[in-house]
Design a protein around this motif. Structure first.
Motif, PDB file in Angstrom:
ATOM      1  N   PHE A   9      39.631   6.684 -43.820  1.00 59.14           N
ATOM      2  CA  PHE A   9      39.788   5.319 -43.323  1.00 59.14           C
ATOM      3  C   PHE A   9      38.810   4.408 -44.065  1.00 59.14           C
ATOM      4  N   HIS A  10      39.321   3.392 -44.719  1.00 58.09           N
ATOM      5  CA  HIS A  10      38.505   2.432 -45.463  1.00 58.09           C
ATOM      6  C   HIS A  10      38.733   1.050 -44.867  1.00 58.09           C
ATOM      7  N   MET A  11      37.676   0.282 -44.724  1.00 60.02           N
ATOM      8  CA  MET A  11      37.791  -1.098 -44.232  1.00 60.02           C
ATOM      9  C   MET A  11      37.640  -2.040 -45.420  1.00 60.02           C
ATOM     10  N   LEU A  12      38.660  -2.811 -45.694  1.00 61.19           N
ATOM     11  CA  LEU A  12      38.660  -3.812 -46.743  1.00 61.19           C
ATOM     12  C   LEU A  12      39.137  -5.098 -46.075  1.00 61.19           C
ATOM     13  N   PHE A  13      38.312  -6.129 -46.078  1.00 58.68           N
ATOM     14  CA  PHE A  13      38.667  -7.331 -45.342  1.00 58.68           C
ATOM     15  C   PHE A  13      38.057  -8.578 -45.966  1.00 58.68           C
ATOM     16  N   GLY A  14      38.658  -9.717 -45.686  1.00 61.62           N
ATOM     17  CA  GLY A  14      38.161 -11.001 -46.162  1.00 61.62           C
ATOM     18  C   GLY A  14      37.402 -11.712 -45.060  1.00 61.62           C
ATOM     19  N   TYR A  15      36.433 -12.516 -45.464  1.00 64.37           N
ATOM     20  CA  TYR A  15      35.619 -13.246 -44.494  1.00 64.37           C
ATOM     21  C   TYR A  15      35.245 -14.638 -45.002  1.00 64.37           C
ATOM     22  N   LYS A  16      36.077 -15.277 -45.777  1.00 62.43           N
ATOM     23  CA  LYS A  16      35.806 -16.536 -46.476  1.00 62.43           C
ATOM     24  C   LYS A  16      34.804 -17.427 -45.745  1.00 62.43           C
ATOM     25  N   ILE A  31      35.403 -13.318 -36.585  1.00 62.10           N
ATOM     26  CA  ILE A  31      34.469 -12.564 -37.405  1.00 62.10           C
ATOM     27  C   ILE A  31      34.601 -11.070 -37.097  1.00 62.10           C
ATOM     28  N   LEU A  32      34.242 -10.242 -38.066  1.00 58.94           N
ATOM     29  CA  LEU A  32      34.393  -8.795 -37.928  1.00 58.94           C
ATOM     30  C   LEU A  32      33.692  -8.270 -36.689  1.00 58.94           C
ATOM     31  N   ARG A  33      32.485  -8.738 -36.460  1.00 61.61           N
ATOM     32  CA  ARG A  33      31.705  -8.226 -35.334  1.00 61.61           C
ATOM     33  C   ARG A  33      32.458  -8.369 -34.023  1.00 61.61           C
ATOM     34  N   SER A  34      33.238  -9.424 -33.879  1.00 59.52           N
ATOM     35  CA  SER A  34      33.946  -9.641 -32.622  1.00 59.52           C
ATOM     36  C   SER A  34      35.308  -8.959 -32.581  1.00 59.52           C
ATOM     37  N   GLU A  35      35.824  -8.524 -33.732  1.00 55.31           N
ATOM     38  CA  GLU A  35      37.166  -7.972 -33.781  1.00 55.31           C
ATOM     39  C   GLU A  35      37.224  -6.468 -34.035  1.00 55.31           C
ATOM     40  N   ALA A  36      36.299  -5.938 -34.801  1.00 55.35           N
ATOM     41  CA  ALA A  36      36.343  -4.513 -35.141  1.00 55.35           C
ATOM     42  C   ALA A  36      35.530  -3.706 -34.131  1.00 55.35           C
ATOM     43  N   ARG A  37      36.113  -2.655 -33.661  1.00 51.79           N
ATOM     44  CA  ARG A  37      35.390  -1.766 -32.741  1.00 51.79           C
ATOM     45  C   ARG A  37      34.305  -1.034 -33.504  1.00 51.79           C
ATOM     46  N   ILE A  47      33.271   0.436 -46.503  1.00 53.49           N
ATOM     47  CA  ILE A  47      33.461  -0.890 -45.938  1.00 53.49           C
ATOM     48  C   ILE A  47      33.274  -1.883 -47.070  1.00 53.49           C
ATOM     49  N   LEU A  48      34.292  -2.706 -47.314  1.00 48.10           N
ATOM     50  CA  LEU A  48      34.217  -3.672 -48.397  1.00 48.10           C
ATOM     51  C   LEU A  48      34.597  -5.063 -47.894  1.00 48.10           C
ATOM     52  N   PRO A  49      33.589  -5.864 -47.547  1.00 46.75           N
ATOM     53  CA  PRO A  49      33.864  -7.251 -47.188  1.00 46.75           C
ATOM     54  C   PRO A  49      33.993  -8.085 -48.459  1.00 46.75           C
ATOM     55  N   LEU A  50      35.005  -8.923 -48.532  1.00 45.67           N
ATOM     56  CA  LEU A  50      35.223  -9.766 -49.706  1.00 45.67           C
ATOM     57  C   LEU A  50      35.272 -11.231 -49.284  1.00 45.67           C
ATOM     58  N   ASP A  51      34.699 -12.106 -50.097  1.00 43.93           N
ATOM     59  CA  ASP A  51      34.621 -13.527 -49.773  1.00 43.93           C
ATOM     60  C   ASP A  51      35.924 -14.245 -50.127  1.00 43.93           C
ATOM     61  N   PHE A  52      36.969 -13.884 -49.407  1.00 44.27           N
ATOM     62  CA  PHE A  52      38.286 -14.496 -49.560  1.00 44.27           C
ATOM     63  C   PHE A  52      38.852 -14.735 -48.167  1.00 44.27           C
ATOM     64  N   ASP A  53      39.737 -15.732 -48.035  1.00 44.77           N
ATOM     65  CA  ASP A  53      40.391 -15.902 -46.746  1.00 44.77           C
ATOM     66  C   ASP A  53      41.541 -14.895 -46.653  1.00 44.77           C
ATOM     67  N   HIS A  54      42.255 -14.933 -45.534  1.00 39.52           N
ATOM     68  CA  HIS A  54      43.274 -13.911 -45.278  1.00 39.52           C
ATOM     69  C   HIS A  54      44.487 -14.023 -46.189  1.00 39.52           C
ATOM     70  N   VAL A  55      44.633 -15.104 -46.926  1.00 35.64           N
ATOM     71  CA  VAL A  55      45.712 -15.225 -47.912  1.00 35.64           C
ATOM     72  C   VAL A  55      45.177 -14.923 -49.318  1.00 35.64           C
ATOM     73  N   GLU A  56      44.028 -15.490 -49.669  1.00 31.96           N
ATOM     74  CA  GLU A  56      43.441 -15.278 -50.998  1.00 31.96           C
ATOM     75  C   GLU A  56      43.223 -13.798 -51.317  1.00 31.96           C
ATOM     76  N   ILE A  57      42.865 -13.022 -50.314  1.00 33.43           N
ATOM     77  CA  ILE A  57      42.567 -11.600 -50.548  1.00 33.43           C
ATOM     78  C   ILE A  57      43.798 -10.858 -51.077  1.00 33.43           C
ATOM     79  N   LEU A  58      44.987 -11.339 -50.739  1.00 31.78           N
ATOM     80  CA  LEU A  58      46.215 -10.698 -51.215  1.00 31.78           C
ATOM     81  C   LEU A  58      46.413 -10.864 -52.711  1.00 31.78           C
ATOM     82  N   HIS A  59      45.753 -11.862 -53.303  1.00 33.19           N
ATOM     83  CA  HIS A  59      45.869 -12.146 -54.734  1.00 33.19           C
ATOM     84  C   HIS A  59      44.578 -11.845 -55.481  1.00 33.19           C
ATOM     85  N   SER A  60      43.619 -11.237 -54.818  1.00 38.80           N
ATOM     86  CA  SER A  60      42.307 -10.980 -55.394  1.00 38.80           C
ATOM     87  C   SER A  60      42.330  -9.756 -56.313  1.00 38.80           C
ATOM     88  N   SER A  61      41.925  -9.943 -57.576  1.00 41.01           N
ATOM     89  CA  SER A  61      41.864  -8.790 -58.484  1.00 41.01           C
ATOM     90  C   SER A  61      40.796  -7.804 -58.022  1.00 41.01           C
TER      91      SER A  61
END
Length: 85
Positions: A9-16, A31-37, A47-61
């Protein structure tokens, strides 16, 4: 309910963040703290947090590269990614 041990299980998420923001996510999503158990965070193989919003992350290289690396390691092993096919 936990995943079986053989399922990585890998966590990859955006947090712009807004320009100059030091606080929580700025894209209007929770925010992750309030949503992820905590159990999910602790169970994550990576765990890989990326500085993209929930749409930008879909196009992030960066996100695509990391996801491809995870898939290669999972299905072919780390050596496959290094060119030892």
């Amino acid at each position: 309910r936990s995943l079986p041990d053989y399922v990585p299980f890998h966590m990859l998420f955006g947090y712009k963040r807004k320009e100059g923001s030091l606080g929580p996510s700025g894209d209007g999503t929770p925010i992750l703290r309030s949503e992820a158990r905590i159990e999910a965070i602790e169970a994550a193989k990576s765990i890989l947090p990326l500085d993209f919003d929930h749409v930008e992350i879909l196009h992030s290289s960066e996100a695509v590269t990391r996801l491809n690396s995870i898939l290669a390691d999972t299905f072919q092993g780390p050596a496959w990614r290094l060119g030892a096919r």
